[in-house]
Motif scaffolding. Structure first.
Motif, short mmCIF file in Angstrom:
data_model
loop_
_atom_site.label_atom_id
_atom_site.label_comp_id
_atom_site.label_asym_id
_atom_site.label_seq_id
_atom_site.Cartn_x
_atom_site.Cartn_y
_atom_site.Cartn_z
N GLN A 6 -29.84 12.72 6.01
CA GLN A 6 -30.16 11.85 4.89
C GLN A 6 -29.84 10.40 5.22
OE1 GLN A 6 -27.96 12.75 1.36
NE2 GLN A 6 -29.22 11.46 0.04
N LYS A 7 -28.70 10.17 5.84
CA LYS A 7 -28.32 8.81 6.20
C LYS A 7 -29.27 8.24 7.25
CE LYS A 7 -24.56 5.95 7.79
NZ LYS A 7 -23.30 5.87 8.50
N ALA A 8 -29.69 9.05 8.19
CA ALA A 8 -30.62 8.59 9.23
C ALA A 8 -31.95 8.20 8.61
CB ALA A 8 -30.81 9.68 10.27
N LYS A 9 -32.39 8.97 7.63
CA LYS A 9 -33.65 8.66 6.96
C LYS A 9 -33.55 7.34 6.21
CE LYS A 9 -37.11 10.67 3.91
NZ LYS A 9 -37.46 11.80 3.08
N HIS A 10 -32.44 7.13 5.50
CA HIS A 10 -32.24 5.88 4.76
C HIS A 10 -32.15 4.69 5.72
CE1 HIS A 10 -31.94 7.41 0.70
NE2 HIS A 10 -31.14 8.36 1.12
N THR A 11 -31.51 4.89 6.85
CA THR A 11 -31.40 3.83 7.84
C THR A 11 -32.77 3.47 8.40
OG1 THR A 11 -29.20 4.59 8.43
CG2 THR A 11 -30.28 3.15 10.00
N LYS A 12 -33.59 4.49 8.66
CA LYS A 12 -34.95 4.27 9.17
C LYS A 12 -35.77 3.47 8.17
CE LYS A 12 -39.13 6.71 10.44
NZ LYS A 12 -39.81 8.00 10.44
N ILE A 13 -35.70 3.84 6.91
CA ILE A 13 -36.45 3.14 5.86
C ILE A 13 -35.97 1.70 5.72
CG2 ILE A 13 -36.91 3.07 3.38
CD1 ILE A 13 -36.86 6.15 3.46
N ALA A 14 -34.66 1.51 5.77
CA ALA A 14 -34.09 0.16 5.66
C ALA A 14 -34.56 -0.72 6.81
CB ALA A 14 -32.57 0.22 5.62
N GLU A 16 -37.35 -0.36 8.54
CA GLU A 16 -38.77 -0.64 8.34
C GLU A 16 -38.97 -1.77 7.34
OE1 GLU A 16 -40.67 2.96 7.20
OE2 GLU A 16 -40.52 3.86 9.20
N LEU A 17 -38.21 -1.74 6.25
CA LEU A 17 -38.34 -2.78 5.24
C LEU A 17 -37.86 -4.13 5.76
CD1 LEU A 17 -37.16 -0.84 2.09
CD2 LEU A 17 -39.48 -1.56 2.63
N ASP A 20 -40.42 -5.00 9.34
CA ASP A 20 -41.87 -4.90 9.31
C ASP A 20 -42.46 -6.14 8.67
OD1 ASP A 20 -44.37 -3.86 9.71
OD2 ASP A 20 -44.30 -2.48 8.02
N THR A 21 -43.55 -6.62 9.23
CA THR A 21 -44.24 -7.76 8.65
C THR A 21 -45.42 -7.25 7.86
OG1 THR A 21 -45.57 -8.03 10.64
CG2 THR A 21 -43.55 -9.32 10.50
N TYR A 22 -45.50 -7.66 6.64
CA TYR A 22 -46.56 -7.21 5.76
C TYR A 22 -47.62 -8.29 5.65
CZ TYR A 22 -43.20 -3.66 4.44
OH TYR A 22 -42.32 -2.63 4.47
N ASN A 23 -48.86 -7.86 5.61
CA ASN A 23 -49.97 -8.79 5.41
C ASN A 23 -50.19 -8.97 3.92
OD1 ASN A 23 -50.41 -8.91 8.18
ND2 ASN A 23 -51.77 -7.13 8.14
N VAL A 24 -50.06 -10.22 3.48
CA VAL A 24 -50.20 -10.53 2.07
C VAL A 24 -51.57 -11.16 1.85
CG1 VAL A 24 -49.25 -11.82 0.15
CG2 VAL A 24 -47.73 -10.88 1.87
N ASN A 25 -52.28 -10.64 0.89
CA ASN A 25 -53.58 -11.22 0.52
C ASN A 25 -53.32 -12.27 -0.55
OD1 ASN A 25 -56.15 -11.81 -0.19
ND2 ASN A 25 -56.80 -9.70 -0.51
N TYR A 26 -53.19 -13.52 -0.12
CA TYR A 26 -52.82 -14.60 -1.04
C TYR A 26 -53.93 -14.94 -2.02
CZ TYR A 26 -48.66 -15.32 1.76
OH TYR A 26 -47.46 -15.12 2.38
N SER A 27 -55.17 -14.77 -1.62
CA SER A 27 -56.25 -15.08 -2.55
C SER A 27 -56.28 -14.08 -3.70
CB SER A 27 -57.59 -15.10 -1.83
OG SER A 27 -57.87 -13.84 -1.26
N ALA A 28 -56.04 -12.80 -3.42
CA ALA A 28 -55.98 -11.80 -4.49
C ALA A 28 -54.77 -12.05 -5.39
CB ALA A 28 -55.92 -10.40 -3.91
N LEU A 29 -53.66 -12.45 -4.80
CA LEU A 29 -52.46 -12.75 -5.58
C LEU A 29 -52.70 -13.96 -6.47
CD1 LEU A 29 -49.47 -12.07 -6.07
CD2 LEU A 29 -48.91 -13.62 -4.21
#
Length: 59
Positions: A6-14, A16-17, A20-29
């Motif tokens: 469980q801790k390994a899964k939470h660490t993996k998710i943390a 990634e967050l 990770d670089t997210y592509n933001v669609n600024y025109s839609a926003l």
């Protein structure tokens, strides 16, 4: 016994967050947060309620 997995899964998710670089669609926003083109306030609930002025005149 399951805490390690469980801790390994939470660490993996943390990670990634965090990295990770997210592509933001600024025109839609901008469209979603923007004002209507005519710059007038549109009350979408106005049809459901009577105006306060009308209630005072009839009373």
């Amino acid at each position: 016994m399951g805490r390690g997995r469980q801790k390994a899964k939470h660490t993996k998710i943390a990670r990634e967050l965090k990295y990770d670089t997210y592509n933001v669609n600024y025109s839609a926003l901008e469209k979603e947060l923007g004002h209507p083109g005519d710059d007038q306030y549109v009350d979408k609930w106005a049809d459901q309620y009577a105006d306060d002025d009308e209630e005072l005149e009839t009373a």
